[in-house]
Scaffold this motif. Structure first.
Motif, PDB file in Angstrom:
ATOM      1  N   GLY A  70      46.705  -9.219  45.371  1.00 49.92           N
ATOM      2  CA  GLY A  70      45.923  -9.543  44.475  1.00 49.92           C
ATOM      3  C   GLY A  70      44.487 -10.242  44.451  1.00 49.92           C
ATOM      4  N   SER A  71      44.523  -9.562  45.918  1.00 49.98           N
ATOM      5  CA  SER A  71      42.186  -9.365  46.148  1.00 49.98           C
ATOM      6  C   SER A  71      41.643  -8.487  45.581  1.00 49.98           C
ATOM      7  CB  SER A  71      42.165  -8.924  47.578  1.00 49.98           C
ATOM      8  OG  SER A  71      43.095  -8.822  47.895  1.00 49.98           O
ATOM      9  N   VAL A  72      42.256  -6.848  45.233  1.00 53.44           N
ATOM     10  CA  VAL A  72      42.294  -6.119  44.353  1.00 53.44           C
ATOM     11  C   VAL A  72      42.701  -6.435  43.531  1.00 53.44           C
ATOM     12  CG1 VAL A  72      41.707  -3.730  44.088  1.00 53.44           C
ATOM     13  CG2 VAL A  72      41.649  -4.892  46.283  1.00 53.44           C
ATOM     14  N   ILE A  73      42.092  -5.588  42.562  1.00 54.03           N
ATOM     15  CA  ILE A  73      42.280  -5.731  40.462  1.00 54.03           C
ATOM     16  C   ILE A  73      43.115  -4.507  40.385  1.00 54.03           C
ATOM     17  CG2 ILE A  73      41.612  -6.216  38.248  1.00 54.03           C
ATOM     18  CD1 ILE A  73      41.715  -8.221  39.571  1.00 54.03           C
ATOM     19  N   LYS A  74      42.316  -2.946  40.322  1.00 55.79           N
ATOM     20  CA  LYS A  74      42.656  -2.332  40.251  1.00 55.79           C
ATOM     21  C   LYS A  74      42.440  -0.847  41.516  1.00 55.79           C
ATOM     22  CE  LYS A  74      44.962  -0.739  37.699  1.00 55.79           C
ATOM     23  NZ  LYS A  74      46.246   0.349  37.675  1.00 55.79           N
ATOM     24  N   ALA A  75      43.066  -0.357  42.148  1.00 53.92           N
ATOM     25  CA  ALA A  75      42.929   0.589  43.239  1.00 53.92           C
ATOM     26  C   ALA A  75      43.440   1.584  43.081  1.00 53.92           C
ATOM     27  CB  ALA A  75      44.112  -0.167  44.584  1.00 53.92           C
ATOM     28  N   VAL A  76      42.542   2.547  43.603  1.00 54.84           N
ATOM     29  CA  VAL A  76      42.337   3.769  43.643  1.00 54.84           C
ATOM     30  C   VAL A  76      42.469   4.882  44.011  1.00 54.84           C
ATOM     31  CG1 VAL A  76      41.868   6.353  42.174  1.00 54.84           C
ATOM     32  CG2 VAL A  76      41.788   3.716  40.728  1.00 54.84           C
ATOM     33  N   ILE A  77      43.594   5.467  44.307  1.00 55.57           N
ATOM     34  CA  ILE A  77      43.586   6.630  45.771  1.00 55.57           C
ATOM     35  C   ILE A  77      42.360   7.946  45.127  1.00 55.57           C
ATOM     36  CG2 ILE A  77      45.269   7.774  47.608  1.00 55.57           C
ATOM     37  CD1 ILE A  77      45.220   4.401  47.539  1.00 55.57           C
ATOM     38  N   SER A  78      41.762   7.796  45.879  1.00 54.43           N
ATOM     39  CA  SER A  78      40.376   9.165  46.032  1.00 54.43           C
ATOM     40  C   SER A  78      40.923  10.373  46.613  1.00 54.43           C
ATOM     41  CB  SER A  78      39.274   8.919  45.681  1.00 54.43           C
ATOM     42  OG  SER A  78      38.404  10.067  46.172  1.00 54.43           O
ATOM     43  N   ILE A  79      41.129  11.873  46.419  1.00 57.54           N
ATOM     44  CA  ILE A  79      42.208  12.922  46.829  1.00 57.54           C
ATOM     45  C   ILE A  79      41.193  13.307  47.140  1.00 57.54           C
ATOM     46  CG2 ILE A  79      43.644  14.320  47.542  1.00 57.54           C
ATOM     47  CD1 ILE A  79      45.172  12.142  45.621  1.00 57.54           C
ATOM     48  N   PRO A  80      40.343  14.199  47.672  1.00 59.72           N
ATOM     49  CA  PRO A  80      38.459  14.425  47.147  1.00 59.72           C
ATOM     50  C   PRO A  80      38.738  16.281  48.176  1.00 59.72           C
ATOM     51  CG  PRO A  80      38.441  13.086  48.913  1.00 59.72           C
ATOM     52  CD  PRO A  80      39.256  12.632  48.618  1.00 59.72           C
TER      53      PRO A  80
END
Length: 360
Positions: free
Chosen positions: A350-360
């Motif tokens: 719960g320390s992060v609301i919305k984690a997003v994985i970036s794949i450059p």
């Protein structure tokens, strides 16, 4: 096999196992499929439930169902997108059942096999480890990878100037919270809303309640930093215990999936109020008081994916984002694919609301 390309993907070998970044192969798109070069993919609570084996998915498996990227190739019978188009990915549906015809694809009669079981239709491509298939097609995408095969129905074209890393979660978590408020419940100006849980779905509901012009917007959560953020986004009151939520509400939205919260949630409903169940619930009895529901004309409604048609609703969400009414940057933290385990751990704590994985 000829036509397959090599990709990197986060593979879960068995229920509860960690992600392993592996080199796999992906087929070219079959009829109705779209090959997407993934640029970003949000982490959803449902991904955690699936990884733990609590939903029927095919292991070993590639998860990820809030994908965003650029079209690399299209199969037969795909004419609404072309290579080079920026797209967001959402859930998969059959397009032929009564719910799909009614623009309610979240209630598609084929929802479970198309989104959880990884079932492929004849001629559709998939994922491979050598000559062995790997579970894919999760939510019609499996986007924790450099490339994913999506479908004509769950690919939404968007403008090329948009930040895909922020907008990726529109395809599931954000549309679930916002769609429940704006489409399923159709909250009217001045009506009161209580939201149980201040994760991504709950905070999307807060933003949508502000857009709808709701009066009281109350938020319940255990984490003080989430309640602070809820107030920044427009909540008028917050609490860490249901007993601290004062008065009755026209609508209560449960995003927690905690069965023990449902009976007190019903007690928070005003006469003819509605409780919306929009979380992943474990099997079991909720212990609700039927007389308290019947005698007050209260309603309980289950909601999948906000009850929206992504092809119609995601463009609305993008306009809200452009107008500054959907400040996704306030709830998002970006990780790279190699750090997907760290991202999942932060999301679970719960320390992060919305984690997003970036794949450059």
């Amino acid at each position: 096999m000829a036509g397959r390309i090599a990709i990197d993907a986060a593979v879960v070998e068995t229920p509860g196992a960690p992600f392993q970044i592996e080199r796999l192969e992906i087929d070219p798109p079959g009829p109705g499929q779209v090959l997407v070069r993934i640029r970003a993919c949000g982490i959803c609570h449902t991904d955690m439930v699936m990884r733990d084996g609590d939903l029927p998915i095919p292991f070993p498996v590639v998860l990820g169902h809030e994908g965003a990227g650029v079209v690399a190739a299209v199969g037969q019978n795909v004419d609404h997108v072309m290579p080079g188009d920026s797209v967001l990915l959402s859930f998969h549906s059959c397009g032929a059942c009564p719910a799909c015809h009614d623009h309610q694809p979240g209630y598609c009669t084929d929802f479970v096999p198309r989104n959880f079981l990884g079932v492929r239709q004849p001629g559709e491509g998939g994922l491979w480890r050598g000559d062995q298939p790997v579970g894919g097609n999760i939510f019609g995408q499996s986007a924790f990878a450099t490339h994913a095969l999506a479908h004509r129905d769950n690919v939404v074209k968007v403008d090329a100037d948009l930040p895909l890393v922020l907008l990726a979660p529109l395809g599931c978590g954000i549309q679930t919270g916002a769609g429940t408020v704006l489409e399923t419940l159709k909250v009217a100006p001045g009506e009161s809303v209580a939201i149980l849980g201040a994760g991504a779905v709950g905070l999307a509901a807060v933003m949508a309640a502000v857009i709808a012009g709701a009066g009281r917007i109350a938020v319940l959560d255990r984490h003080a930093h989430r309640l602070d953020l809820a107030r920044q986004l427009g909540a008028t009151e917050t609490a860490s215990e249901t007993a601290d939520l004062v008065g009755l509400f026209d609508y209560v939205l449960d995003t927690t999936g905690v069965l023990a919260l449902l009976e007190p949630a019903v007690a928070l409903l005003a006469q003819r109020g509605t409780l919306a169940l929009i979380a992943a619930y474990p099997p079991g009895a909720a212990g609700l008081d039927a007389s308290a529901i019947m005698s007050m004309g209260r309603r309980i409604v289950g909601v999948i994916e906000g009850g929206v048609d992504p092809q119609q609703f995601i463009p609305r969400l993008i306009e809200y984002y452009r107008d500054g009414r959907l400040p996704l940057e306030k709830i998002t933290k970006i990780y790279n694919l190699d750090n997907i385990e760290q991202a999942f751990a932060a999301s679970k704590m719960g320390s992060v609301i919305k984690a997003v994985i970036s794949i450059p």
